[in-house]
Design an enzyme around this catalytic site. Structure first.
Site, short mmCIF file in Angstrom:
data_model
loop_
_atom_site.label_atom_id
_atom_site.label_comp_id
_atom_site.label_asym_id
_atom_site.label_seq_id
_atom_site.Cartn_x
_atom_site.Cartn_y
_atom_site.Cartn_z
N GLU A 176 -4.08 -2.54 5.04
CA GLU A 176 -2.69 -2.64 5.51
C GLU A 176 -2.52 -3.40 6.82
OE1 GLU A 176 -0.85 1.20 5.59
OE2 GLU A 176 -1.21 1.58 3.48
N GLU A 361 -3.49 2.99 -2.93
CA GLU A 361 -2.88 4.21 -2.35
C GLU A 361 -1.52 4.42 -2.99
OE1 GLU A 361 -2.45 4.42 1.92
OE2 GLU A 361 -4.48 3.69 2.26
O1 IFM Z 1 -2.00 7.95 5.78
C1 IFM Z 1 -1.62 6.63 5.55
C2 IFM Z 1 -2.83 5.75 5.32
O2 IFM Z 1 -3.72 5.83 6.37
C3 IFM Z 1 -2.40 4.32 5.15
N1 IFM Z 1 -1.37 4.20 4.16
C4 IFM Z 1 -0.24 5.09 4.25
C5 IFM Z 1 -0.71 6.52 4.36
C6 IFM Z 1 0.50 7.47 4.47
O3 IFM Z 1 1.25 7.19 5.59
#
Ligand code: IFM
Length: 459
Positions: A176, A361
């Site tokens: 990210e 994710e």
């Molecule tokens: O916890 C985070 C993760 O570290 C990165 N993506 C989003 C998740 C939720 O906020």
């Protein structure tokens, strides 16, 4: 569109292609704790947490889920859920305390054991190199605003490639970029808490892309292009069509692509998007000779981190995206729109044709229900239903990683937001699978979206 992948014998709605990779994800800082163990250096997130006023109620990652000491138990838990893959990240300062120089054997040993532990249990280890915990010594030299950080990450990748080798097949150098740079150096809500100009921030984004490129090069040179897959994990800003009217779909696609192009065009098209570049005037990064070629050495897959979405409609006069009032909201206030897992992979496939995609994710912060977390269960179920539809349409999505395996340190919100399918009691460190974990285990076993009492509706 590419042709459909091989399917199970009698495919139906909600079925996944054979070999679909069912996983869960975590990151080092959010679960490991042991912040000073075995010579580990200070990270920028250690420093940020230990500075009053930055994190909810002064929470820190000092202990977190104590995974550094409980990794075996955690791997057993994953095996009991039937996970096929585990996506985790390494803590850079555990391996190189100052971000440079000789590696710490004890730090490497930890990840060595973790990788073997996964393999022994039939779980594929998928490794993220950088999920936000930068050695403070590098941060002291301007962190992601300094090009040298990108080179240093290439060196870290080299160390990892040499030690971990081909036991890991899926490597993700960066997690990210927007959160690293926008939140850390522009909004100041994440480490290091800086509020810099657009120009510097854009330079920071370029450095992150370069870091991905240096790391990819090192991994491919050492391990061989054919032996591993290197992925770019992105969290695009998702705009979805308000209806299935072709005009809405086209507007959503164009809006989505415009927003995501700054990150994805350099990787898959070898250049920043020309229109956006012009729009930013003087606030564009300095690009040195050879850098775009390095960055444009395409990744093997696109990893998508997707949580919430906005809508857009061509029939609205202003043609501006909005968040639907009626959508259910998580404890973060994030608008739940399950068809995000249908539209975003499709849009990405059409625009960048990355070959393979993974949802790296997807999940929700909800306290409601406690262990009987029907909202989370329904969230996973409906999102996976949309993803199955994308697969049916021939989008090559090869796997899904739930965020997160267990409740953990949620950055500036500390322990106040719970994303886990496994509950963690942070006093006792006892782990207890929630209803969503049990449902997920069933889905994995059957390779499809299994039915469950559906009291929760996502309007
Ligand atoms: O916890 C985070 C993760 O570290 C990165 N993506 C989003 C998740 C939720 O906020």
């Amino acid at each position: 569109m590419p042709s459909a992948q091989p399917r199970t014998s009698n495919p139906g709605p909600g079925d996944f292609p054979q070999g679909f990779l069912w996983g869960a994800a975590t990151s080092s800082f959010q679960i490991e704790g042991a912040w000073q163990a075995d010579g580990k250096g200070e990270s920028n997130w250690d420093r940020f947490c230990h500075t009053p006023g930055n994190v909810f109620e002064g929470h820190t990652g000092d202990v977190a889920c104590d995974h550094y000491n409980r990794w075996k138990e955690d791997l057993d838990l994953m095996a009991s859920l039937g996970l096929k893959a585990y996506r985790f990240s390494v803590s850079w300062p555990r391996i190189q305390p100052t971000g440079r120089g000789k590696a710490l054997e004890k730090g490497l040993d930890f990840y060595d054991r973790l990788v073997d532990g996964c393999l022994e249990r039939g779980i594929e280890p998928c490794l993220t190199i950088f999920h936000w915990d930068l050695p403070q010594a590098l941060e002291d030299h301007d962190g992601w605003l300094n090009r040298d950080t990108a080179k240093a990450m290439g060196d870290l990748a080299e160390i990892l490639a040499q030690r971990i080798g081909k036991r890991v097949r899926k490597w993700m150098p960066i997690n990210e970029g927007p959160c690293i740079v926008d939140n850390g150096y522009q909004r100041g809500v994440f480490a290091p808490g800086r509020k810099e100009s657009d120009k510097l921030v854009r330079q920071g984004k370029h450095t992150v892309l370069l870091a991905h490129a240096h790391a990819s090069r090192a991994l491919r040179d050492i391990l061989g292009r054919d032996a591993i897959e290197v992925g770019f994990v992105h969290n695009p800003w998702p705009t979805l069509p308000a209806t299935t009217d072709p005009e809405d779909i086209e507007l959503a696609r164009a809006t989505f692509v415009r927003d995501a192009a700054w990150w994805l065009d350099p990787l898959w098209k070898g250049a920043y998007p020309a229109e956006e570049w012009a729009r930013h005037g003087a606030d564009v990064p300095e690009v040195l000779p050879g850098e775009m070629e390095l960055i444009g050495d395409k990744p093997d897959f696109l990893g998508l981190n997707l949580y919430f979405a906005q809508r857009i409609s061509a029939s609205q006069n202003d043609r501006q995206p909005w968040r639907r009032e009626e959508a259910l909201k998580t404890d973060f206030g994030w608008h739940v729109e399950p068809d995000i897992l249908y539209w975003v992979p499709k849009f990405c496939q059409d625009e960048w044709n990355p070959g393979s995609q993974y949802v790296t994710e997807n999940g929700c912060a909800w306290e409601i229900g406690g262990l009987d977390d029907r909202h989370r269960l329904a969230y996973y179920r409906e999102h996976l239903r949309s993803l199955a539809r994308a697969c049916e349409d021939g989008v090559p999505v090869k796997g899904y990683f739930a965020w997160s395996l267990m409740d953990n340190f949620e950055w500036a919100s500390g322990y106040s937001k719970r994303f886990g399918m496994v509950h963690v009691d942070f006093q006792t460190q006892v782990r207890t699978p929630k209803a969503s974990a049990k449902w997920y285990a069933d889905a994995i076993r059957e390779n499809r979206v299994v039915d469950a009492a559906m009291e929760i509706q996502f309007p």
